[in-house]
Design a protein around this motif. Sequence first.
Motif, PDB file in Angstrom:
ATOM      1  N   THR A 139       0.828  -1.213   0.000  1.00 47.12           N
ATOM      2  CA  THR A 139       0.000   0.000   0.000  1.00 47.12           C
ATOM      3  C   THR A 139       0.858   1.257   0.000  1.00 47.12           C
ATOM      4  OG1 THR A 139      -0.153  -0.128   2.425  1.00 47.12           O
ATOM      5  CG2 THR A 139      -1.926  -1.138   1.143  1.00 47.12           C
ATOM      6  N   GLU A 140       1.974   1.235   0.714  1.00 51.70           N
ATOM      7  CA  GLU A 140       2.858   2.398   0.741  1.00 51.70           C
ATOM      8  C   GLU A 140       3.539   2.606  -0.613  1.00 51.70           C
ATOM      9  OE1 GLU A 140       6.553   4.213   3.411  1.00 51.70           O
ATOM     10  OE2 GLU A 140       5.405   2.473   4.112  1.00 51.70           O
ATOM     11  N   VAL A 141       3.929   1.514  -1.253  1.00 51.40           N
ATOM     12  CA  VAL A 141       4.555   1.624  -2.575  1.00 51.40           C
ATOM     13  C   VAL A 141       3.559   2.167  -3.596  1.00 51.40           C
ATOM     14  CG1 VAL A 141       5.487   0.286  -4.506  1.00 51.40           C
ATOM     15  CG2 VAL A 141       6.316  -0.135  -2.191  1.00 51.40           C
ATOM     16  N   LEU A 142       2.333   1.634  -3.578  1.00 53.46           N
ATOM     17  CA  LEU A 142       1.318   2.070  -4.543  1.00 53.46           C
ATOM     18  C   LEU A 142       0.904   3.519  -4.331  1.00 53.46           C
ATOM     19  CD1 LEU A 142      -0.944  -1.119  -4.651  1.00 53.46           C
ATOM     20  CD2 LEU A 142       0.619  -0.311  -6.428  1.00 53.46           C
ATOM     21  N   SER A 143       0.954   3.979  -3.093  1.00 58.40           N
ATOM     22  CA  SER A 143       0.591   5.371  -2.810  1.00 58.40           C
ATOM     23  C   SER A 143       1.770   6.322  -2.980  1.00 58.40           C
ATOM     24  CB  SER A 143       0.049   5.490  -1.374  1.00 58.40           C
ATOM     25  OG  SER A 143       1.048   5.114  -0.425  1.00 58.40           O
ATOM     26  N   VAL A 193       8.427  -3.556  -4.273  1.00 60.08           N
ATOM     27  CA  VAL A 193       8.558  -2.843  -5.547  1.00 60.08           C
ATOM     28  C   VAL A 193       8.955  -3.811  -6.657  1.00 60.08           C
ATOM     29  CG1 VAL A 193       9.821  -1.047  -6.784  1.00 60.08           C
ATOM     30  CG2 VAL A 193       9.165  -0.683  -4.406  1.00 60.08           C
ATOM     31  N   LEU A 194       9.919  -4.675  -6.379  1.00 61.08           N
ATOM     32  CA  LEU A 194      10.367  -5.645  -7.386  1.00 61.08           C
ATOM     33  C   LEU A 194       9.249  -6.605  -7.766  1.00 61.08           C
ATOM     34  CD1 LEU A 194      13.921  -6.481  -5.957  1.00 61.08           C
ATOM     35  CD2 LEU A 194      13.406  -5.168  -8.012  1.00 61.08           C
ATOM     36  N   THR A 195       8.475  -7.035  -6.789  1.00 56.45           N
ATOM     37  CA  THR A 195       7.371  -7.965  -7.068  1.00 56.45           C
ATOM     38  C   THR A 195       6.321  -7.320  -7.964  1.00 56.45           C
ATOM     39  OG1 THR A 195       7.705  -9.040  -4.906  1.00 56.45           O
ATOM     40  CG2 THR A 195       5.612  -9.423  -6.021  1.00 56.45           C
ATOM     41  N   LEU A 196       5.944  -6.087  -7.656  1.00 53.12           N
ATOM     42  CA  LEU A 196       4.948  -5.384  -8.473  1.00 53.12           C
ATOM     43  C   LEU A 196       5.463  -5.112  -9.884  1.00 53.12           C
ATOM     44  CD1 LEU A 196       3.586  -2.808  -5.867  1.00 53.12           C
ATOM     45  CD2 LEU A 196       2.366  -4.770  -6.810  1.00 53.12           C
ATOM     46  N   THR A 197       6.770  -4.873 -10.007  1.00 52.81           N
ATOM     47  CA  THR A 197       7.348  -4.618 -11.325  1.00 52.81           C
ATOM     48  C   THR A 197       7.410  -5.878 -12.162  1.00 52.81           C
ATOM     49  OG1 THR A 197       8.708  -2.856 -10.363  1.00 52.81           O
ATOM     50  CG2 THR A 197       9.377  -3.705 -12.510  1.00 52.81           C
ATOM     51  N   LEU A 198       7.708  -6.995 -11.524  1.00 54.31           N
ATOM     52  CA  LEU A 198       7.873  -8.257 -12.241  1.00 54.31           C
ATOM     53  C   LEU A 198       6.547  -8.923 -12.571  1.00 54.31           C
ATOM     54  CD1 LEU A 198       9.999 -10.318 -13.250  1.00 54.31           C
ATOM     55  CD2 LEU A 198       9.913 -11.374 -10.984  1.00 54.31           C
ATOM     56  N   LEU A 199       5.526  -8.653 -11.789  1.00 52.61           N
ATOM     57  CA  LEU A 199       4.243  -9.351 -11.929  1.00 52.61           C
ATOM     58  C   LEU A 199       3.626  -9.230 -13.319  1.00 52.61           C
ATOM     59  CD1 LEU A 199       2.462 -11.115 -10.155  1.00 52.61           C
ATOM     60  CD2 LEU A 199       1.172  -9.060  -9.512  1.00 52.61           C
ATOM     61  N   PRO A 200       3.577  -8.053 -13.952  1.00 49.07           N
ATOM     62  CA  PRO A 200       2.969  -7.968 -15.300  1.00 49.07           C
ATOM     63  C   PRO A 200       3.672  -8.840 -16.332  1.00 49.07           C
ATOM     64  CG  PRO A 200       3.203  -5.782 -14.344  1.00 49.07           C
ATOM     65  CD  PRO A 200       3.941  -6.720 -13.439  1.00 49.07           C
ATOM     66  N   MET A 201       5.003  -8.925 -16.272  1.00 48.95           N
ATOM     67  CA  MET A 201       5.732  -9.750 -17.235  1.00 48.95           C
ATOM     68  C   MET A 201       5.458 -11.238 -17.012  1.00 48.95           C
ATOM     69  SD  MET A 201       7.435  -7.929 -19.427  1.00 48.95           S
ATOM     70  CE  MET A 201       5.937  -6.928 -19.475  1.00 48.95           C
ATOM     71  N   ILE A 202       5.320 -11.638 -15.766  1.00 45.86           N
ATOM     72  CA  ILE A 202       5.007 -13.042 -15.465  1.00 45.86           C
ATOM     73  C   ILE A 202       3.622 -13.394 -15.984  1.00 45.86           C
ATOM     74  CG2 ILE A 202       4.581 -14.697 -13.608  1.00 45.86           C
ATOM     75  CD1 ILE A 202       6.734 -13.324 -12.000  1.00 45.86           C
ATOM     76  N   ILE A 203       2.661 -12.499 -15.763  1.00 44.96           N
ATOM     77  CA  ILE A 203       1.295 -12.731 -16.248  1.00 44.96           C
ATOM     78  C   ILE A 203       1.279 -12.799 -17.772  1.00 44.96           C
ATOM     79  CG2 ILE A 203      -1.020 -11.743 -16.390  1.00 44.96           C
ATOM     80  CD1 ILE A 203      -0.562 -10.565 -13.604  1.00 44.96           C
TER      81      ILE A 203
END
Length: 282
Positions: free
Chosen positions: A65-69, A252-262
Amino acid sequence: MDKYKKSKRNSIFAWTIAMILAIIWLIISLLPFIFMVLNSFKEKFEMLSKGVFQLPEKLNWSNYTEVLSGGFLNYFKNSVIVLAISLVLLLFIAACASYPLARFNFKLANPIYSLIVACMSIPVHITLIPVFKMSKTAGLYDSIWALIGPYIAFAVPISVFILTSFMREIPREIEESAEIDGCGKIRMFFSIILNLSKPGLATLAIYNGVNMWNEFSFAYTLTQSSENRTLPLAIWEFQGQYSMNTPMIMAVLTLTLLPMIIMFIVFQDKLVKGMTAGAVKG
């Protein structure tokens, strides 16, 4: 019979070795991802006080939540815009360039193709200063539009190289039949060649999409303000902001990597087809 049993034993042995190696490679590939996701849910000092692969005491969603905000969504939006426009233009340019090189016979075909392939050897970093000066002159510096041109330019050689080889495998009988029915070259390109080249185009989209999504050098050189920067720079800036908070960096790394994995999960069948279709006639 003995020869058959020996061949069967050798086959079983080979498959066993292949499976063991595949499992080892799967574990090696998954460990960094597991490490990243597990620690992204931990408290600030929980990672230091306990094992890095130990499950968190509770799921700490505050990191996300802190990263997204903190402006992450703006970086994400910029990356999506740059990626979408760059990929559409790249695939169209590569297809238009590959079609005459693959299907037409003219004297300059081989020299042009060789020149395009030779451009694959140009290092990206030696072009940073010229591209920076061009962006300043064109008034594109510090905008997401400054990234689209370099991304396309450096992806065109490998894309034309792959797509030309793919189009050469399309049977010429299809074109001859279309010409008999009165189909012109332009209509043939859009109605037939592009449709038959979809597996190759999908492969190029995934390959170049991953490279563009993770590109750092041009994004760092051609943008300055945070509102115009892309996700790789978000990682860099968040790392400076939360240098002592490792779980936040993992989020941050997880949110960045998630779209490419999907994207890879959704389009992995097209990637495999694109890699193998060029070797099959008809």
